[in-house]
Design an enzyme around this catalytic site. Structure first.
Site, PDB file in Angstrom:
ATOM      1  N   GLN A   1      29.000 -13.281   2.125  1.00  0.00           N
ATOM      2  CA  GLN A   1      28.460 -13.199   3.476  1.00  0.00           C
ATOM      3  C   GLN A   1      26.947 -13.368   3.430  1.00  0.00           C
ATOM      4  O   GLN A   1      26.297 -12.964   2.463  1.00  0.00           O
ATOM      5  CB  GLN A   1      28.827 -11.866   4.120  1.00  0.00           C
ATOM      6  CG  GLN A   1      30.271 -11.773   4.563  1.00  0.00           C
ATOM      7  CD  GLN A   1      30.521 -10.606   5.509  1.00  0.00           C
ATOM      8  OE1 GLN A   1      29.602 -10.000   6.047  1.00  0.00           O
ATOM      9  NE2 GLN A   1      31.784 -10.289   5.705  1.00  0.00           N
TER      10      GLN A   1
ATOM     11  N   HIS B   1      43.636  -6.287   1.208  1.00  0.00           N
ATOM     12  CA  HIS B   1      44.449  -6.479   2.410  1.00  0.00           C
ATOM     13  C   HIS B   1      43.664  -7.140   3.539  1.00  0.00           C
ATOM     14  O   HIS B   1      44.220  -7.390   4.605  1.00  0.00           O
ATOM     15  CB  HIS B   1      45.040  -5.144   2.884  1.00  0.00           C
ATOM     16  CG  HIS B   1      44.123  -4.314   3.727  1.00  0.00           C
ATOM     17  ND1 HIS B   1      43.032  -3.655   3.217  1.00  0.00           N
ATOM     18  CD2 HIS B   1      44.137  -4.040   5.060  1.00  0.00           C
ATOM     19  CE1 HIS B   1      42.412  -3.005   4.193  1.00  0.00           C
ATOM     20  NE2 HIS B   1      43.058  -3.226   5.320  1.00  0.00           N
ATOM     21  N   VAL B   2      42.400  -7.433   3.298  1.00  0.00           N
ATOM     22  CA  VAL B   2      41.571  -8.060   4.337  1.00  0.00           C
ATOM     23  C   VAL B   2      41.323  -9.517   3.921  1.00  0.00           C
ATOM     24  O   VAL B   2      42.219 -10.347   4.019  1.00  0.00           O
ATOM     25  CB  VAL B   2      40.264  -7.268   4.564  1.00  0.00           C
ATOM     26  CG1 VAL B   2      39.539  -7.776   5.821  1.00  0.00           C
ATOM     27  CG2 VAL B   2      40.529  -5.769   4.716  1.00  0.00           C
ATOM     28  N   GLY B   3      40.153  -9.834   3.425  1.00  0.00           N
ATOM     29  CA  GLY B   3      39.832 -11.224   3.139  1.00  0.00           C
ATOM     30  C   GLY B   3      40.651 -11.870   2.047  1.00  0.00           C
ATOM     31  O   GLY B   3      40.980 -13.060   2.128  1.00  0.00           O
TER      32      GLY B   3
ATOM     33  N   ASP C   1      33.951 -12.328  -2.332  1.00  0.00           N
ATOM     34  CA  ASP C   1      33.095 -11.267  -1.768  1.00  0.00           C
ATOM     35  C   ASP C   1      32.674 -10.206  -2.782  1.00  0.00           C
ATOM     36  O   ASP C   1      32.533  -9.027  -2.427  1.00  0.00           O
ATOM     37  CB  ASP C   1      33.802 -10.584  -0.595  1.00  0.00           C
ATOM     38  CG  ASP C   1      33.936 -11.462   0.629  1.00  0.00           C
ATOM     39  OD1 ASP C   1      33.537 -12.640   0.564  1.00  0.00           O
ATOM     40  OD2 ASP C   1      34.449 -10.984   1.655  1.00  0.00           O
TER      41      ASP C   1
ATOM     42  N   ARG D   1      28.014 -12.711  14.137  1.00  0.00           N
ATOM     43  CA  ARG D   1      28.861 -11.566  13.785  1.00  0.00           C
ATOM     44  C   ARG D   1      30.137 -11.552  14.609  1.00  0.00           C
ATOM     45  O   ARG D   1      31.210 -11.199  14.113  1.00  0.00           O
ATOM     46  CB  ARG D   1      28.068 -10.265  13.997  1.00  0.00           C
ATOM     47  CG  ARG D   1      28.709  -9.034  13.381  1.00  0.00           C
ATOM     48  CD  ARG D   1      28.588  -9.022  11.899  1.00  0.00           C
ATOM     49  NE  ARG D   1      29.169  -7.808  11.319  1.00  0.00           N
ATOM     50  CZ  ARG D   1      29.722  -7.732  10.130  1.00  0.00           C
ATOM     51  NH1 ARG D   1      29.773  -8.796   9.356  1.00  0.00           N
ATOM     52  NH2 ARG D   1      30.220  -6.610   9.670  1.00  0.00           N
TER      53      ARG D   1
ATOM     54  N   TYR E   1      38.205  -7.403  -0.137  1.00  0.00           N
ATOM     55  CA  TYR E   1      39.189  -6.334  -0.231  1.00  0.00           C
ATOM     56  C   TYR E   1      40.582  -6.919  -0.080  1.00  0.00           C
ATOM     57  O   TYR E   1      40.782  -7.851   0.680  1.00  0.00           O
ATOM     58  CB  TYR E   1      38.913  -5.271   0.832  1.00  0.00           C
ATOM     59  CG  TYR E   1      37.794  -4.329   0.394  1.00  0.00           C
ATOM     60  CD1 TYR E   1      38.041  -3.296  -0.509  1.00  0.00           C
ATOM     61  CD2 TYR E   1      36.496  -4.496   0.850  1.00  0.00           C
ATOM     62  CE1 TYR E   1      37.027  -2.432  -0.922  1.00  0.00           C
ATOM     63  CE2 TYR E   1      35.475  -3.649   0.429  1.00  0.00           C
ATOM     64  CZ  TYR E   1      35.734  -2.621  -0.453  1.00  0.00           C
ATOM     65  OH  TYR E   1      34.737  -1.799  -0.874  1.00  0.00           O
TER      66      TYR E   1
ATOM     67  N   LYS F   1      30.534 -16.962   3.740  1.00  0.00           N
ATOM     68  CA  LYS F   1      31.711 -16.272   4.303  1.00  0.00           C
ATOM     69  C   LYS F   1      31.378 -15.781   5.705  1.00  0.00           C
ATOM     70  O   LYS F   1      30.505 -14.947   5.899  1.00  0.00           O
ATOM     71  CB  LYS F   1      32.085 -15.104   3.395  1.00  0.00           C
ATOM     72  CG  LYS F   1      33.406 -14.440   3.757  1.00  0.00           C
ATOM     73  CD  LYS F   1      34.561 -15.264   3.227  1.00  0.00           C
ATOM     74  CE  LYS F   1      35.889 -14.564   3.334  1.00  0.00           C
ATOM     75  NZ  LYS F   1      35.886 -13.122   3.219  1.00  0.00           N
TER      76      LYS F   1
END
Length: 207
Positions: free
Chosen positions: A78, A153-155, A38, A87, A151, A122
């Site tokens: 994305q 802690h996310v993806g 990303d 979404r 990021y 993505k």
């Protein structure tokens, strides 16, 4: 409030800051794939300049190492301008997201995909969701995934968990990822090191 929050500058971790790894894996260029996660203009725009430059610079060093060592490189991006169905629940946490325009969608110049790289659309947190990443890994005989990007802690973390769940060894490059805060960044490293991945530095990859 939905969307990416305002990000306060923080220092990236050094080797002294890394949590203890439970796994003791070693990167093998014959087994590894690099995932550039990303690194689109939309996602990097909120980062403070110094933090963004460091993360992009370290990711570019790993990208060059991959090219020099015959390691395939995969990119997640994305699509932008998702409709309501595409979404899904993302909108409840992140709002409408990016537009499909190049100012949002493009991967930053220093990390621009090259011919032959794997380009993955993505759709959700995990790079594996609704993509052929796992099939590509299996088809190429690769069972290690080096992760850089945003990021943490996310993806990045969720993709690491998904790799682990499919018996792909994840390597999270601590100073080639960024997050909303130092606390989020450290949380991602600590979870990864204790539950699903090896947490390493850029120097450990390229040197």
């Amino acid at each position: 409030m939905t969307g990416i929050p305002s990000i306060v500058p923080y220092a990236l971790p050094t080797s002294r800051d890394l949590p203890a790894n439970l796994a003791q894996w070693h990167i093998d260029p014959e087994r590894a794939v690099l995932l550039v996660h990303d690194m689109q203009r939309y996602f990097l725009r909120p980062l403070p300049d110094a933090l963004r430059d460091q993360v992009v610079g370290n990711a570019a060093r790993i990208r060059q190492w991959a090219a020099d060592n015959g390691v395939p490189v995969a990119y997640t991006a994305q699509p932008g301008s998702m409709n309501e169905e595409q979404r899904g629940l993302l909108k409840d946490f992140w709002g409408p997201g990016m537009k499909a325009s190049p100012t949002d969608r493009e991967v930053v110049d220093a990390l621009a995909p090259q011919p032959g790289d794997w380009l993955l659309t993505k759709w959700r947190y995990s790079a594996f969701f609704n993509s052929d990443l796992l099939q590509r890994l299996h088809a190429s005989g690769r069972d290690q995934l080096i992760l850089c990007g945003v990021y943490a802690h996310v993806g990045v973390l969720i993709s690491s968990v998904d790799a682990y769940s499919n018996d792909i060894q994840p390597f999270l490059v601590a100073d080639a990822i960024a997050d909303f805060s130092k606390e989020h960044h450290w949380m991602a490293m600590e979870y990864a090191a204790s539950r699903c991945a090896m947490v390493i530095t850029t120097d450990e990859v390229v040197l």
